[in-house]
Design an enzyme around this catalytic site. Structure first.
Site, PDB file in Angstrom:
ATOM      1  N   HIS A 119       0.812  -1.220   0.000  1.00  0.00           N
ATOM      2  CA  HIS A 119       0.000   0.000   0.000  1.00  0.00           C
ATOM      3  C   HIS A 119       0.842   1.264   0.000  1.00  0.00           C
ATOM      4  O   HIS A 119       0.351   2.330   0.364  1.00  0.00           O
ATOM      5  CB  HIS A 119      -0.954   0.001   1.209  1.00  0.00           C
ATOM      6  CG  HIS A 119      -1.980  -1.074   1.132  1.00  0.00           C
ATOM      7  ND1 HIS A 119      -2.691  -1.514   2.226  1.00  0.00           N
ATOM      8  CD2 HIS A 119      -2.417  -1.831   0.100  1.00  0.00           C
ATOM      9  CE1 HIS A 119      -3.519  -2.483   1.860  1.00  0.00           C
ATOM     10  NE2 HIS A 119      -3.365  -2.704   0.571  1.00  0.00           N
ATOM     11  N   CYS A 130       3.112  14.699 -13.304  1.00  0.00           N
ATOM     12  CA  CYS A 130       4.306  14.163 -13.991  1.00  0.00           C
ATOM     13  C   CYS A 130       4.982  13.045 -13.195  1.00  0.00           C
ATOM     14  O   CYS A 130       6.006  12.516 -13.590  1.00  0.00           O
ATOM     15  CB  CYS A 130       5.297  15.310 -14.225  1.00  0.00           C
ATOM     16  SG  CYS A 130       6.053  15.904 -12.694  1.00  0.00           S
ATOM     17  N   ASN A 212      -3.178 -12.345  16.245  1.00  0.00           N
ATOM     18  CA  ASN A 212      -4.056 -11.184  16.357  1.00  0.00           C
ATOM     19  C   ASN A 212      -4.598 -11.132  17.791  1.00  0.00           C
ATOM     20  O   ASN A 212      -4.718 -12.169  18.436  1.00  0.00           O
ATOM     21  CB  ASN A 212      -5.215 -11.309  15.354  1.00  0.00           C
ATOM     22  CG  ASN A 212      -5.882  -9.974  15.079  1.00  0.00           C
ATOM     23  OD1 ASN A 212      -6.266  -9.260  16.008  1.00  0.00           O
ATOM     24  ND2 ASN A 212      -5.983  -9.606  13.812  1.00  0.00           N
TER      25      ASN A 212
HETATM   26  C1  BV8 Z   1      -8.591  -1.943  -5.309  1.00  0.00           C
HETATM   27  C2  BV8 Z   1      -3.196   3.084   2.476  1.00  0.00           C
HETATM   28  C3  BV8 Z   1      -9.433  -2.022  -7.458  1.00  0.00           C
HETATM   29  C4  BV8 Z   1      -3.700   4.453   2.673  1.00  0.00           C
HETATM   30  C5  BV8 Z   1      -5.052   1.507   2.547  1.00  0.00           C
HETATM   31  C6  BV8 Z   1     -15.967  -0.802  -3.291  1.00  0.00           C
HETATM   32  C7  BV8 Z   1     -15.427   0.280  -3.984  1.00  0.00           C
HETATM   33  C8  BV8 Z   1     -14.051   0.390  -4.241  1.00  0.00           C
HETATM   34  C9  BV8 Z   1     -13.200  -0.612  -3.825  1.00  0.00           C
HETATM   35  C10 BV8 Z   1     -13.770  -1.669  -3.131  1.00  0.00           C
HETATM   36  C11 BV8 Z   1     -15.122  -1.792  -2.870  1.00  0.00           C
HETATM   37  N1  BV8 Z   1     -15.327  -2.948  -2.183  1.00  0.00           N
HETATM   38  C12 BV8 Z   1     -14.140  -3.555  -1.991  1.00  0.00           C
HETATM   39  C13 BV8 Z   1     -13.222  -2.798  -2.587  1.00  0.00           C
HETATM   40  C14 BV8 Z   1     -11.833  -3.063  -2.628  1.00  0.00           C
HETATM   41  C15 BV8 Z   1     -11.184  -2.202  -1.545  1.00  0.00           C
HETATM   42  C16 BV8 Z   1     -11.476  -2.868  -0.224  1.00  0.00           C
HETATM   43  O1  BV8 Z   1     -10.940  -3.926   0.041  1.00  0.00           O
HETATM   44  N2  BV8 Z   1     -12.332  -2.256   0.613  1.00  0.00           N
HETATM   45  C17 BV8 Z   1     -12.674  -2.899   1.870  1.00  0.00           C
HETATM   46  C18 BV8 Z   1     -12.696  -1.858   2.988  1.00  0.00           C
HETATM   47  C19 BV8 Z   1     -14.005  -3.600   1.696  1.00  0.00           C
HETATM   48  N3  BV8 Z   1      -9.794  -2.243  -1.863  1.00  0.00           N
HETATM   49  C20 BV8 Z   1      -9.285  -1.264  -2.609  1.00  0.00           C
HETATM   50  O2  BV8 Z   1      -9.848  -0.262  -2.942  1.00  0.00           O
HETATM   51  C21 BV8 Z   1      -7.863  -1.535  -3.064  1.00  0.00           C
HETATM   52  N4  BV8 Z   1      -7.798  -1.280  -4.464  1.00  0.00           N
HETATM   53  O3  BV8 Z   1      -9.322  -2.833  -4.984  1.00  0.00           O
HETATM   54  O4  BV8 Z   1      -8.496  -1.456  -6.553  1.00  0.00           O
HETATM   55  C22 BV8 Z   1      -9.020  -1.635  -8.796  1.00  0.00           C
HETATM   56  C23 BV8 Z   1      -8.975  -2.608  -9.779  1.00  0.00           C
HETATM   57  C24 BV8 Z   1      -8.636  -2.260 -11.050  1.00  0.00           C
HETATM   58  C25 BV8 Z   1      -8.341  -0.924 -11.370  1.00  0.00           C
HETATM   59  C26 BV8 Z   1      -8.373   0.049 -10.370  1.00  0.00           C
HETATM   60  C27 BV8 Z   1      -8.721  -0.304  -9.074  1.00  0.00           C
HETATM   61  C28 BV8 Z   1      -6.901  -0.590  -2.349  1.00  0.00           C
HETATM   62  C29 BV8 Z   1      -6.828  -0.983  -0.904  1.00  0.00           C
HETATM   63  C30 BV8 Z   1      -5.727  -0.184  -0.202  1.00  0.00           C
HETATM   64  C31 BV8 Z   1      -6.321   0.964   0.535  1.00  0.00           C
HETATM   65  N5  BV8 Z   1      -5.264   1.651   1.278  1.00  0.00           N
HETATM   66  N6  BV8 Z   1      -4.079   2.161   3.181  1.00  0.00           N
HETATM   67  C32 BV8 Z   1      -3.591   4.873   4.102  1.00  0.00           C
HETATM   68  O5  BV8 Z   1      -3.172   4.063   4.977  1.00  0.00           O
HETATM   69  O6  BV8 Z   1      -3.903   6.032   4.342  1.00  0.00           O
HETATM   70  S1  BV8 Z   1      -6.009   0.431   3.407  1.00  0.00           S
HETATM   71  C33 BV8 Z   1      -5.628   0.395   5.055  1.00  0.00           C
HETATM   72  O7  BV8 Z   1      -6.254  -0.806   5.504  1.00  0.00           O
HETATM   73  C34 BV8 Z   1      -4.177   0.216   5.450  1.00  0.00           C
HETATM   74  O8  BV8 Z   1      -3.288  -0.024   4.389  1.00  0.00           O
HETATM   75  C35 BV8 Z   1      -4.234  -1.014   6.335  1.00  0.00           C
HETATM   76  O9  BV8 Z   1      -3.059  -1.655   6.422  1.00  0.00           O
HETATM   77  C36 BV8 Z   1      -5.247  -1.771   5.606  1.00  0.00           C
HETATM   78  C37 BV8 Z   1      -5.798  -2.986   6.246  1.00  0.00           C
HETATM   79  O10 BV8 Z   1      -6.148  -2.659   7.556  1.00  0.00           O
HETATM   80  P1  BV8 Z   1      -5.369  -3.465   8.692  1.00  0.00           P
HETATM   81  O11 BV8 Z   1      -3.910  -3.275   8.472  1.00  0.00           O
HETATM   82  O12 BV8 Z   1      -5.882  -4.843   8.734  1.00  0.00           O
HETATM   83  O13 BV8 Z   1      -5.750  -2.636   9.958  1.00  0.00           O
HETATM   84  P2  BV8 Z   1      -7.086  -2.753  10.812  1.00  0.00           P
HETATM   85  O14 BV8 Z   1      -7.130  -1.600  11.734  1.00  0.00           O
HETATM   86  O15 BV8 Z   1      -8.222  -3.049   9.908  1.00  0.00           O
HETATM   87  O16 BV8 Z   1      -6.850  -4.088  11.679  1.00  0.00           O
HETATM   88  C38 BV8 Z   1      -5.844  -4.113  12.685  1.00  0.00           C
HETATM   89  C39 BV8 Z   1      -5.858  -5.526  13.218  1.00  0.00           C
HETATM   90  O17 BV8 Z   1      -4.812  -5.661  14.163  1.00  0.00           O
HETATM   91  C40 BV8 Z   1      -7.150  -5.880  13.935  1.00  0.00           C
HETATM   92  O18 BV8 Z   1      -7.567  -7.166  13.527  1.00  0.00           O
HETATM   93  C41 BV8 Z   1      -6.746  -5.893  15.426  1.00  0.00           C
HETATM   94  O19 BV8 Z   1      -7.457  -6.870  16.142  1.00  0.00           O
HETATM   95  C42 BV8 Z   1      -5.290  -6.276  15.331  1.00  0.00           C
HETATM   96  N7  BV8 Z   1      -4.434  -5.789  16.413  1.00  0.00           N
HETATM   97  C43 BV8 Z   1      -4.505  -4.614  17.087  1.00  0.00           C
HETATM   98  N8  BV8 Z   1      -3.477  -4.540  17.963  1.00  0.00           N
HETATM   99  C44 BV8 Z   1      -2.754  -5.678  17.816  1.00  0.00           C
HETATM  100  C45 BV8 Z   1      -3.358  -6.481  16.833  1.00  0.00           C
HETATM  101  N9  BV8 Z   1      -2.872  -7.681  16.475  1.00  0.00           N
HETATM  102  C46 BV8 Z   1      -1.738  -8.108  17.094  1.00  0.00           C
HETATM  103  N10 BV8 Z   1      -1.098  -7.387  18.041  1.00  0.00           N
HETATM  104  C47 BV8 Z   1      -1.574  -6.183  18.422  1.00  0.00           C
HETATM  105  N11 BV8 Z   1      -0.923  -5.493  19.387  1.00  0.00           N
HETATM  106 ZN    ZN Z   2       4.846  17.529 -11.819  1.00  0.00          ZN
END
Ligand code: BV8
Ligand code: ZN
Length: 248
Positions: A119, A130, A212
């Protein structure tokens, strides 16, 4: 009584290729807020409001200042024992691949060399017109900056609705298909296509382990769940492996 099954330890001692997918939970113990936990980033703002191109184009300063705020947090935090344990694993296994969804740069700061960023990386920026790179911006700059070509400068992160870097994604899929053991660590496994990787690994015959603090949507589909903090579990696992490897 070890928290690790004999099966996991045996497999790890025999394994040639190990892959880990990490999410925001791995950085939680460093003080970096996750996305979906209580008090997480998405609790205040929905991803649709911030982490997408339309939001940036409709209010560049607002989205830019959110990333600047996160950059300041990243500058104040440091890698935790979980990051360091993953860096150590590169020296324990023949092939150890670290695939991260995190943009916080903490794996590299902990010493991991073989890191694949699905990501992007919050330390990098580029011009939307550009694509010139701007990686030395002042993190206190409140307003969005403009390139010499007039284009807006954006963070080099993958927003919702944007394609992941193809080479990184292909490599990650390839690792999932080849791995003997696949760890999914600190991720809610809700964001695609990254969330596909543990299932690709499982279907390709890997032993899949989830680390997790809470159950996730894939907890029933993996081979072993280690519930707890990744910093503690990974630190303990590296100790066990080093002891076992010293004996054989
Ligand atoms: C794509 C960067 C297609 C930016 C991030 C409808 C419309 C559009 C798209 C979609 C849609 N439906 C589905 C999609 C696809 C979409 C998607 O998956 N949406 C989800 C929400 C349903 N995905 C996309 O849009 C991706 N692109 O599909 O493109 C395409 C195809 C062709 C042509 C063009 C396009 C892009 C996805 C990337 C988005 N960017 N981040 C930023 O950070 O600002 S996502 C963001 O979520 C972060 O990257 C993060 O890493 C990622 C996942 O979250 P997690 O890391 O899992 O974090 P979270 O808080 O959720 O969970 C933490 C976990 O840790 C928990 O389980 C917790 O219990 C645990 N935890 C907490 N503490 C601890 C622990 N575990 C262990 N120890 C601890 N101490
Ligand atoms: Zn430029």
């Amino acid at each position: 009584m070890s928290r690790f099954s004999n099966e996991l330890i045996d497999r790890l001692l025999k394994a040639r290729i190990i892959t880990s997918l990490t999410g925001a939970g791995v950085s939680a113990e460093s003080g970096v807020p996750t996305f979906r936990d209580p008090g997480g980033i998405w609790e205040k703002f929905r991803p649709e409001q911030l982490a997408n191109f339309e939001a940036f184009m409709s209010d560049p300063d607002f989205v830019w200042s959110w990333y600047q705020h996160r950059r300041q947090i990243m500058r104040e935090v440091k890698p935790n024992p979980g990051h360091r344990a993953l860096a150590e694993m590169e020296g324990i296994f023949d092939e150890f691949n670290l695939i991260t969804q995190n943009i916080d740069n903490l794996h590299k700061r902990a010493g991991s060399k073989n890191v694949t960023e699905l990501h992007g990386n919050i330390e990098r920026n580029y011009c939307i017109k550009c694509r010139k790179e701007y990686n030395e911006v002042d993190i206190h700059e409140k307003s969005v900056l403009k390139c010499e070509c007039g284009g807006l400068i954006r963070p080099d992160v993958v927003w919702f609705g944007e394609m992941l870097p193809l080479e990184a994604l292909r490599f990650a899929e390839n690792c999932a298909m080849r791995s003997n053991v696949f760890f999914t660590i600190g991720t809610s496994a809700e964001v695609y296509p990254a969330a596909m990787l543990p299932m690709i690994a499982r279907q390709s015959g890997a032993y899949v382990v989830e680390i997790n603090t809470r159950p996730t949507s894939i907890s029933y589909d993996v081979n072993e769940v280690l519930q707890g903090k990744s910093g503690e579990i990974l630190d303990e696992l590296v100790d066990v492996l080093k002891q076992k490897k010293a004996i054989i």
